[in-house]
Scaffold this motif. Structure first.
Motif, PDB file in Angstrom:
ATOM      1  N   VAL A 176       0.848  -1.205   0.000  1.00  0.00           N
ATOM      2  CA  VAL A 176       0.000   0.000   0.000  1.00  0.00           C
ATOM      3  C   VAL A 176       0.879   1.249   0.000  1.00  0.00           C
ATOM      4  O   VAL A 176       1.896   1.286   0.687  1.00  0.00           O
ATOM      5  N   GLU A 182     -11.664   9.341   3.033  1.00  0.00           N
ATOM      6  CA  GLU A 182     -12.311   8.057   3.281  1.00  0.00           C
ATOM      7  C   GLU A 182     -11.504   7.241   4.269  1.00  0.00           C
ATOM      8  O   GLU A 182     -10.348   7.533   4.537  1.00  0.00           O
ATOM      9  N   ASN A 183     -12.107   6.156   4.732  1.00  0.00           N
ATOM     10  CA  ASN A 183     -11.359   5.218   5.555  1.00  0.00           C
ATOM     11  C   ASN A 183     -10.199   4.678   4.737  1.00  0.00           C
ATOM     12  O   ASN A 183     -10.376   4.263   3.599  1.00  0.00           O
ATOM     13  N   GLY A 184      -9.028   4.721   5.315  1.00  0.00           N
ATOM     14  CA  GLY A 184      -7.869   4.204   4.602  1.00  0.00           C
ATOM     15  C   GLY A 184      -7.270   5.198   3.639  1.00  0.00           C
ATOM     16  O   GLY A 184      -6.363   4.863   2.877  1.00  0.00           O
ATOM     17  N   ALA A 185      -7.737   6.451   3.666  1.00  0.00           N
ATOM     18  CA  ALA A 185      -7.193   7.456   2.752  1.00  0.00           C
ATOM     19  C   ALA A 185      -5.763   7.831   3.132  1.00  0.00           C
ATOM     20  O   ALA A 185      -4.997   8.284   2.289  1.00  0.00           O
ATOM     21  N   GLY A 186      -5.426   7.650   4.404  1.00  0.00           N
ATOM     22  CA  GLY A 186      -4.065   7.941   4.834  1.00  0.00           C
ATOM     23  C   GLY A 186      -3.963   9.120   5.784  1.00  0.00           C
ATOM     24  O   GLY A 186      -2.877   9.673   5.970  1.00  0.00           O
ATOM     25  N   LYS A 187      -5.059   9.490   6.419  1.00  0.00           N
ATOM     26  CA  LYS A 187      -5.049  10.636   7.333  1.00  0.00           C
ATOM     27  C   LYS A 187      -4.195  10.355   8.563  1.00  0.00           C
ATOM     28  O   LYS A 187      -3.310  11.136   8.915  1.00  0.00           O
ATOM     29  N   THR A 239      -1.968   8.086   8.963  1.00  0.00           N
ATOM     30  CA  THR A 239      -0.572   7.887   8.579  1.00  0.00           C
ATOM     31  C   THR A 239       0.144   9.229   8.412  1.00  0.00           C
ATOM     32  O   THR A 239       1.248   9.416   8.921  1.00  0.00           O
ATOM     33  N   GLU A 280      -9.797  11.939  14.828  1.00  0.00           N
ATOM     34  CA  GLU A 280     -11.186  11.505  15.038  1.00  0.00           C
ATOM     35  C   GLU A 280     -11.621  11.610  16.489  1.00  0.00           C
ATOM     36  O   GLU A 280     -12.068  10.640  17.085  1.00  0.00           O
ATOM     37  N   LEU A 317      -5.914  -3.239   8.036  1.00  0.00           N
ATOM     38  CA  LEU A 317      -6.966  -2.485   7.345  1.00  0.00           C
ATOM     39  C   LEU A 317      -7.285  -1.197   8.103  1.00  0.00           C
ATOM     40  O   LEU A 317      -7.122  -1.124   9.309  1.00  0.00           O
ATOM     41  N   SER A 318      -7.783  -0.214   7.375  1.00  0.00           N
ATOM     42  CA  SER A 318      -8.248   0.997   8.054  1.00  0.00           C
ATOM     43  C   SER A 318      -9.562   0.675   8.763  1.00  0.00           C
ATOM     44  O   SER A 318     -10.220  -0.318   8.457  1.00  0.00           O
ATOM     45  N   GLU A 374       5.894  -0.111  13.765  1.00  0.00           N
ATOM     46  CA  GLU A 374       5.039   0.118  12.595  1.00  0.00           C
ATOM     47  C   GLU A 374       3.651  -0.500  12.738  1.00  0.00           C
ATOM     48  O   GLU A 374       2.802  -0.317  11.891  1.00  0.00           O
ATOM     49  N   GLU A 375       3.434  -1.259  13.816  1.00  0.00           N
ATOM     50  CA  GLU A 375       2.157  -1.955  13.923  1.00  0.00           C
ATOM     51  C   GLU A 375       1.228  -1.371  14.964  1.00  0.00           C
ATOM     52  O   GLU A 375       0.371  -2.047  15.489  1.00  0.00           O
TER      53      GLU A 375
HETATM   54  N1  ATP Z   1       0.867  -0.489  10.235  1.00  0.00           N
HETATM   55  C1  ATP Z   1       0.380  -0.670   9.004  1.00  0.00           C
HETATM   56  N2  ATP Z   1       0.765  -1.704   8.246  1.00  0.00           N
HETATM   57  C2  ATP Z   1       0.278  -1.884   6.999  1.00  0.00           C
HETATM   58  N3  ATP Z   1      -0.607  -1.064   6.407  1.00  0.00           N
HETATM   59  C3  ATP Z   1      -1.034  -0.010   7.100  1.00  0.00           C
HETATM   60  C4  ATP Z   1      -0.574   0.245   8.439  1.00  0.00           C
HETATM   61  N4  ATP Z   1      -1.175   1.365   8.893  1.00  0.00           N
HETATM   62  C5  ATP Z   1      -1.971   1.798   7.895  1.00  0.00           C
HETATM   63  N5  ATP Z   1      -1.881   0.977   6.813  1.00  0.00           N
HETATM   64  C6  ATP Z   1      -2.589   1.157   5.548  1.00  0.00           C
HETATM   65  O1  ATP Z   1      -2.361   2.479   5.113  1.00  0.00           O
HETATM   66  C7  ATP Z   1      -3.546   3.029   4.565  1.00  0.00           C
HETATM   67  C8  ATP Z   1      -3.889   4.326   5.269  1.00  0.00           C
HETATM   68  O2  ATP Z   1      -4.286   4.045   6.598  1.00  0.00           O
HETATM   69  P1  ATP Z   1      -4.682   5.168   7.636  1.00  0.00           P
HETATM   70  O3  ATP Z   1      -4.819   4.496   8.959  1.00  0.00           O
HETATM   71  O4  ATP Z   1      -3.735   6.301   7.533  1.00  0.00           O
HETATM   72  O5  ATP Z   1      -6.118   5.609   7.103  1.00  0.00           O
HETATM   73  P2  ATP Z   1      -7.118   6.689   7.682  1.00  0.00           P
HETATM   74  O6  ATP Z   1      -7.306   7.703   6.614  1.00  0.00           O
HETATM   75  O7  ATP Z   1      -6.669   7.176   8.995  1.00  0.00           O
HETATM   76  O8  ATP Z   1      -8.452   5.836   7.814  1.00  0.00           O
HETATM   77  P3  ATP Z   1      -9.586   5.785   8.964  1.00  0.00           P
HETATM   78  O9  ATP Z   1     -10.533   6.870   8.670  1.00  0.00           O
HETATM   79  O10 ATP Z   1     -10.252   4.456   8.765  1.00  0.00           O
HETATM   80  O11 ATP Z   1      -8.908   5.916  10.269  1.00  0.00           O
HETATM   81  C9  ATP Z   1      -4.602   1.960   4.650  1.00  0.00           C
HETATM   82  O12 ATP Z   1      -4.696   1.318   3.419  1.00  0.00           O
HETATM   83  C10 ATP Z   1      -4.090   1.016   5.700  1.00  0.00           C
HETATM   84  O13 ATP Z   1      -4.529  -0.286   5.409  1.00  0.00           O
END
Ligand code: ATP
Ligand code: MG
Lengths: 516, 308
Positions: free
Chosen positions: A21, A42-47, A49, A170, A406-407, B306-307
């Motif tokens: 990803v 969206e969920n998983g958009a990367g916020k 991160t 959030e 997964l997000s 990272e987890e």
């Molecule tokens: N530790 C990790 N290992 C592998 N993939 C990850 C990890 N953390 C996040 N991801 C992936 O990175 C992408 C972004 O995740 P992130 O948590 O930043 O989303 P988000 O925008 O905060 O979503 P949400 O609204 O659901 O919290 C997703 O596809 C997620 O599956």
């Protein structure tokens, strides 16, 4: 681009990859001093991160970060803290058996003769909590306090470290409407003091009413940064999802059939051994959605748990499909046709360390076609998993990754896929859209309506009044473990429900419906 | 009768001493989130090292050497289980097997005997003025091997470290919720290393208390399960220094009773039952029959940044 001198944070070209990803793909982000800046996606958009990279919890693979116009290598949280950044994480970072004070001062403890000076520490906590109107109990243990207070502890933790740039990931997802109002006041008082706030949320209304500007990201890429008063909620939704989103739920008149679940005079205790259900009675019919509205902590959790066999009832009767269930046993109930979307997806809904395909068959793992004899039929299981992932639009690189990667929103879709696919007679959905983006909410809401139109009975338990009002055919209001009243949806208005949720009797609320 | 009672209590204290020390070690390690079943092996190596130190130099140099070697072996456990994130039980078991092998080998190599070392000088006893003249109490506390006093002082010191200092709070935070600790800038890996190495210090000291304290020689496999009983004491004492001490005293009492029963020829309870007591009590503690005992939440989980 020359840095303006009014920027608290500037992130340039941030890229962060995880196996399979790209969570952030050359994202630029700017935070002005004194503003509330929403981060939407969206969920998983990367916020999360992106913010973890700013806070040094993760290290970006590429890109530069400027804090107060100075380039900073944020290698770990200490660097961020020293530069005045504080973060309230999506999943709280509190040590449950520690006291509020211990959690706040951890890592920066006031000392006297090499010992932690608890007197000063408690006083410091009281002082800042007073200064910003963040009411907490310094000596209470975190495991004993409400989610709302835990969040205030998290904010205090950041303020105690002298943060003037706050990241709130959030913060409103787990709060009651009253608590949200309180939080907004706190945020405003913080910006009045010159602090800057980054605010992640899925609720478009909140973006509009709280934030000055909003940055939208989709699939790890920056879409745009705009002033909130120049866009409508619909436009925001479209930017974030990349297609037209219908925010209002559209549904036909319900066509209820026979009663599937009948609960009478149910009593149950909570974890603290106090009575949480005090004679709850209601029934759910085929082809209808019964919404249970109420302020958090009025017995909703216990109700779901009793109905799914996860908690013992003290007294009362539960009839499912006309037969009385004297000893609710989870496995039996599920085999007889109850599905459950639990309120805490990470604790009750999924095994986070398990792969997606393993999670997708939980509860059915011992039956055909997933098992034959003592063996799991992994080929078949994976095949089914791929089908469900496609059908329910679960965003993942493959079915063999762990659920925890997964997000949040996609974790929820995973549960929904599993529970719907069982083809239940009764679906108990507790907080099905907590922490979920509008695109996914639209999907989940439509699926619930679809299940209803498929002649299933649905019990919807939600703290979101909007959700209750837009999905339910009848609304039951729960207060202190009792159903105050059950209203037809035509009679249920936000004010009426609000009053009843606060404990007003139905007669006091003008023109109440019949008592259930 | 009174003489028997004094002897019984005095033996209790002596038998409890290695348990108290090793239990404190286990506590620091587990409070930080690392399971250390290598206590048994580290004790054994500590016992051998102390004996050898005394043989070639002096008993106190032996004690010092035991402590240093204990910390080195614990550091190996830390490296394997914290940095390489290997299974902590497997790493601990490996160290225990290694300890039995290496001490047996060195015993034969240096002293040419497979069973036990020659007698060496032990650290003797300390007499406490005034206290030793009080009846009964004097007989119990007045004159003991130094390790008894060291262990009791260490209980206080450990309590102070764990519950009164910033360092202790950080150790506990790392064992309960490492991501939370990390998020306020605490070095999770570093804290765990320190805590595990501290456990090596205590286990080494416990080993020394066997070979140059309770006895004045090394016997093959002389830790004989005490490392595990110490873990039991730690669990029974709910991961607190004072609790571990009380549990160790209880187990020491069972041991002393068994020895006394043998010397005065009492056979009303088979001694095997008394030897079983620590394990039975621990199982009861774990199952919640006598007060629930919950380990630190992240005990045994490696931390992967990272987890989160
Ligand atoms: N530790 C990790 N290992 C592998 N993939 C990850 C990890 N953390 C996040 N991801 C992936 O990175 C992408 C972004 O995740 P992130 O948590 O930043 O989303 P988000 O925008 O905060 O979503 P949400 O609204 O659901 O919290 C997703 O596809 C997620 O599956
Ligand atoms: Mg997130």
């Amino acid at each position: 681009m020359a840095s303006g001198n009014n920027l608290a944070v500037e992130m340039k070209g941030i890229t962060k990859r995880f196996p399979g990803v790209i969570a952030n793909d050359r994202v630029d982000f700017e935070l002005e001093k004194g503003e509330i800046h929403a981060l939407l996606g969206e969920n998983g958009a990367g916020k999360t991160t992106l913010m973890n990279c700013l806070y040094g919890f993760l290290n970006a693979d590429e890109g530069e970060i400027f804090i107060n116009n100075k380039k900073v290598e944020v290698t770990d949280p200490n660097v961020a803290i020293n530069h005045g950044i504080g973060m309230v994480h999506q999943h709280f970072m509190l040590v449950p058996p520690f006291t509020v004070t211990e959690n706040i001062v951890l890592g920066k403890e006031p000392t006297e003769n090499n010992m932690i000076d608890y007197k000063t520490a408690n006083q410091n906590v009281r002082d800042i909590s007073k200064q910003y109107g963040l009411n907490v109990e310094p000596t209470a243990k975190v495991q004993d306090i409400s989610v709302g207070m835990q969040q205030r502890v998290e904010i205090l933790k950041a303020l105690y470290r002298g943060a003037d740039i706050l990241i709130l990931d959030e913060p409103t997802a787990v709060l009651t409407p009253q608590e949200v109002e309180e939080l907004v006041k706190i945020m405003e008082s913080l910006t009045d003091e010159g602090k800057s706030i980054i605010f992640i949320t899925h609720k478009l209304k909140e973006v509009q009413s709280i934030a000055d500007r909003v940055t939208v990201i989709r699939s790890g890429k920056l879409i745009d940064t705009v002033k909130t008063d120049t866009v409508t909620t619909n436009e925001l939704a479209n930017m974030m999802v990349g297609r037209e989103v219908i925010l209002e739920v559209e549904k036909e008149e319900a066509n209820p059939g026979e009663v599937v679940l009948e609960v009478e005079d149910l009593y149950a205790k909570n974890d603290r051994d106090l009575m949480a259900l005090n004679g709850t009675s209601f029934s759910v019919k085929r082809g209808e959605i019964l919404g249970i509205a109420g302020v958090d902590g009025n017995g909703q959790t216990e109700l779901t748990e009793v109905l799914t066999g996860l908690r013992k009832k003290e007294k009362g009767t539960i009839k499912f499909k006309g037969r009385e269930i004297t000893k609710p046993q989870t496995k039996r109930l599920f085999e007889e046709g109850i599905s459950h979307i639990p309120e805490d997806r990470q604790k009750r809904g999924l095994i986070m360390e398990f792969k997606l395909y393993e999670n997708l068959i939980l509860g059915r793992h011992d039956r055909k076609p997933y098992a034959s004899g003592l063996n799991l039929n992994n080929k078949k299981i994976k095949e089914e998993a791929r089908r469900l992932i496609k059908e329910y639009d679960i965003r993942t690189p493959s079915e063999t990754v762990q659920a925890k990667s997964l997000s949040g929103g996609n974790q929820q879709k995973l549960i929904i896929a599993r529970e719907f696919d069982r083809k239940p007679d009764l679906l108990i959905a507790a907080q099905p859209t907590r922490g979920i983006d509008v695109g996914a909410i639209e999907y989940i809401h439509n699926s619930l309506i679809g299940q209803r139109d498929n002649n299933k009975a649905i019990l919807l338990i939600s703290l979101e009044l909007d959700e209750i009002l837009s999905l339910s055919d009848r609304v039951a209001v729960i207060y202190e473990g009792k159903i105050v009243d059950i209203l037809d949806i035509e009679d249920a208005t936000e004010e009426k429900l609000g009053l009843m949720m606060a404990g007003a009797e139905s007669e006091e609320v003008k023109g109440g419906g019949q008592v259930g | 009768m009174l003489a028997n009672l004094t002897a019984l209590l005095s033996t209790t204290l002596r038998m409890a001493t290695p348990l108290i020390l090793a239990a404190l070690g286990g506590m620091f390690s587990e409070r930080s989130g690392v399971i250390n079943i290598a206590l048994e092996g580290i004790m054994l190596i500590g016992a051998f090292t102390a004996m050898a130190g005394s043989y070639f130099f002096s008993p106190w140099i032996g004690v010092l050497a035991a402590v240093i070697v204990g910390m080195i072996i614990a550091a190996a456990h830390a490296l394997v289980s914290i940095s390489f994130r290997a299974d902590q039980i497997v790493s601990g078991t490996a160290i225990n097997i290694f300890a039995a092998g290496i001490t047996g080998f060195l015993l034969r190599l240096i002293f040419g005997d497979a069973g036990q070392s020659p007698s060496v000088q032990d650290v003797g006893t300390w007499k406490i003025p005034f206290i030793k003249d009080i009846p009964v109490i004097g007989g119990v506390f007045g004159e003991q091997i130094p390790f008894v006093y060291i262990a009791l002082i260490m209980v206080g010191v450990s309590y102070w470290i764990l519950f009164k200092t910033p360092f202790g709070l950080r150790i506990r935070s790392v064992g309960e919720h490492p991501a939370a600790a990390d998020s306020v800038g605490i070095n999770v890996i570093g804290m765990r290393y320190i805590a595990v190495i501290m456990s090596g210090f205590f286990a080494g000291l416990a080993g020394a208390s066997l070979s140059v304290g309770l006895l004045d020689l090394f016997v093959k496999n002389m830790s004989s399960g005490r490392g595990f009983i110490a873990l039991a004491a730690m669990i029974f004492g709910r991961w607190t220094p004072q609790g571990a001490m009380l549990a160790a005293l209880l187990f020491g009492f069972a041991d002393a009773l068994q020895m006394l029963a043998q010397t005065i020829g009492l056979t009303f309870v088979p001694r095997q039952f008394l030897l079983m007591a620590p394990y039975i009590l621990t199982i009861l503690a774990l199952t919640g029959v006598i007060g629930r005992s919950t380990p630190p939440a992240a005990d045994g989980d490696p931390y992967i940044k990272e987890e989160v």
